[in-house]
Write a protein that holds these residues in place. Sequence first.
Motif, PDB file in Angstrom:
ATOM      1  N   LYS A  75       0.844  -1.199   0.000  1.00 11.29           N
ATOM      2  CA  LYS A  75       0.000   0.000   0.000  1.00 11.29           C
ATOM      3  C   LYS A  75       0.880   1.251   0.000  1.00 11.29           C
ATOM      4  CE  LYS A  75      -4.056   0.460   0.913  1.00 11.29           C
ATOM      5  NZ  LYS A  75      -5.250   0.751   0.053  1.00 11.29           N
ATOM      6  N   ALA A  76       1.967   1.188   0.759  1.00  8.50           N
ATOM      7  CA  ALA A  76       2.902   2.308   0.804  1.00  8.50           C
ATOM      8  C   ALA A  76       3.449   2.601  -0.589  1.00  8.50           C
ATOM      9  CB  ALA A  76       4.043   2.009   1.767  1.00  8.50           C
ATOM     10  N   LEU A  77       3.845   1.553  -1.299  1.00  6.99           N
ATOM     11  CA  LEU A  77       4.383   1.718  -2.652  1.00  6.99           C
ATOM     12  C   LEU A  77       3.366   2.342  -3.603  1.00  6.99           C
ATOM     13  CD1 LEU A  77       6.467  -1.549  -3.271  1.00  6.99           C
ATOM     14  CD2 LEU A  77       7.322   0.805  -3.254  1.00  6.99           C
ATOM     15  N   GLU A  78       2.107   1.955  -3.464  1.00  2.00           N
ATOM     16  CA  GLU A  78       1.045   2.512  -4.314  1.00  2.00           C
ATOM     17  C   GLU A  78       0.988   4.034  -4.192  1.00  2.00           C
ATOM     18  OE1 GLU A  78      -2.768   0.744  -3.539  1.00  2.00           O
ATOM     19  OE2 GLU A  78      -1.957  -1.298  -3.619  1.00  2.00           O
ATOM     20  N   TYR A  79       1.072   4.511  -2.947  1.00  3.08           N
ATOM     21  CA  TYR A  79       0.974   5.947  -2.723  1.00  3.08           C
ATOM     22  C   TYR A  79       2.258   6.679  -3.098  1.00  3.08           C
ATOM     23  CZ  TYR A  79      -3.650   5.529  -0.751  1.00  3.08           C
ATOM     24  OH  TYR A  79      -4.997   5.306  -0.610  1.00  3.08           O
ATOM     25  N   TYR A  80       3.391   6.073  -2.819  1.00  2.89           N
ATOM     26  CA  TYR A  80       4.660   6.692  -3.223  1.00  2.89           C
ATOM     27  C   TYR A  80       4.746   6.825  -4.752  1.00  2.89           C
ATOM     28  CZ  TYR A  80       6.709   6.157   1.492  1.00  2.89           C
ATOM     29  OH  TYR A  80       6.994   6.242   2.831  1.00  2.89           O
ATOM     30  N   THR A  81       4.290   5.789  -5.442  1.00  4.35           N
ATOM     31  CA  THR A  81       4.382   5.836  -6.916  1.00  4.35           C
ATOM     32  C   THR A  81       3.371   6.808  -7.531  1.00  4.35           C
ATOM     33  OG1 THR A  81       3.000   3.839  -7.030  1.00  4.35           O
ATOM     34  CG2 THR A  81       5.378   3.527  -7.185  1.00  4.35           C
ATOM     35  N   GLN A  82       2.329   7.149  -6.777  1.00  3.46           N
ATOM     36  CA  GLN A  82       1.423   8.214  -7.222  1.00  3.46           C
ATOM     37  C   GLN A  82       2.025   9.596  -6.952  1.00  3.46           C
ATOM     38  OE1 GLN A  82      -2.941   7.832  -6.259  1.00  3.46           O
ATOM     39  NE2 GLN A  82      -2.283   5.961  -5.249  1.00  3.46           N
ATOM     40  N   SER A  83       2.760   9.696  -5.854  1.00  6.05           N
ATOM     41  CA  SER A  83       3.365  10.962  -5.466  1.00  6.05           C
ATOM     42  C   SER A  83       4.514  11.370  -6.388  1.00  6.05           C
ATOM     43  CB  SER A  83       3.888  10.872  -4.026  1.00  6.05           C
ATOM     44  OG  SER A  83       4.540  12.062  -3.641  1.00  6.05           O
ATOM     45  N   LEU A  84       5.313  10.403  -6.804  1.00  2.07           N
ATOM     46  CA  LEU A  84       6.551  10.685  -7.532  1.00  2.07           C
ATOM     47  C   LEU A  84       6.378  11.533  -8.796  1.00  2.07           C
ATOM     48  CD1 LEU A  84       9.589  10.275  -7.464  1.00  2.07           C
ATOM     49  CD2 LEU A  84       9.264   8.098  -8.663  1.00  2.07           C
ATOM     50  N   PRO A  85       5.463  11.159  -9.727  1.00  2.00           N
ATOM     51  CA  PRO A  85       5.331  11.984 -10.938  1.00  2.00           C
ATOM     52  C   PRO A  85       4.830  13.399 -10.650  1.00  2.00           C
ATOM     53  CG  PRO A  85       3.596  10.311 -10.852  1.00  2.00           C
ATOM     54  CD  PRO A  85       4.579   9.973  -9.776  1.00  2.00           C
TER      55      PRO A  85
END
Length: 210
Positions: free
Chosen positions: A186-196
């Motif tokens: 779940k953490a990765l899902e949100y980080y990968t949304q934040s990055l771009p």
Amino acid sequence: MFDRAQWVLAGMSIALSVQLSQPVAAAVPVGKVVQTAQTNSSGAAETAFKEGLQLYQQGTVEAKRSAILKLEEALKLYRATGDRRGEAVTLHNIGQVYSELGEKQKALEYYNQSLPLSRAAGNRGGEAATLNNIGSVYSELGEKQKALEYYTQSLPLRRAVGDHSGEALTLNSIGSLYSELGEKQKALEYYTQSLPLRRATGNRRGEAVT
């Protein structure tokens, strides 16, 4: 992570509420006198707010304490003129200073006063910033689920007003919470949304953090 955007937004939103006073003739209707007094109070409130901001930017504990006193002065003036938007922004910023001084419960008191005023004024950007900061306080207090509730309330408001920088911040904060709770996917899902979003807004420091 705390959202300091309100300091920037405040200068713009508060300035909009301040009107330049016109020269007053000797015989002035009562309504005009009241309006002129309100205008003067609005100007004094903005001046006090800006002085509080300048003190805050010095960064020392003593300066931040002085900033709170100056912001409290601005708060009284905004209340006297019925400027709910200015009142909400000032309450938010007092809460932020208390939080940075480590006085988390005091911070929550001010954020919780700011929140309904932002909602009543239709200031969704301000509401989102305050929700985010309440989430940050609860996270620091170790109340992770409560923090998550506030972050997830902030996120759709960020998107609704097109605040990509704020959206990236909140997404990153949610990712951090899920990581701390052991929910790594779940953490990765949100980080990968934040990055771009970090990249699109040119926030290189934020990009590195994410």
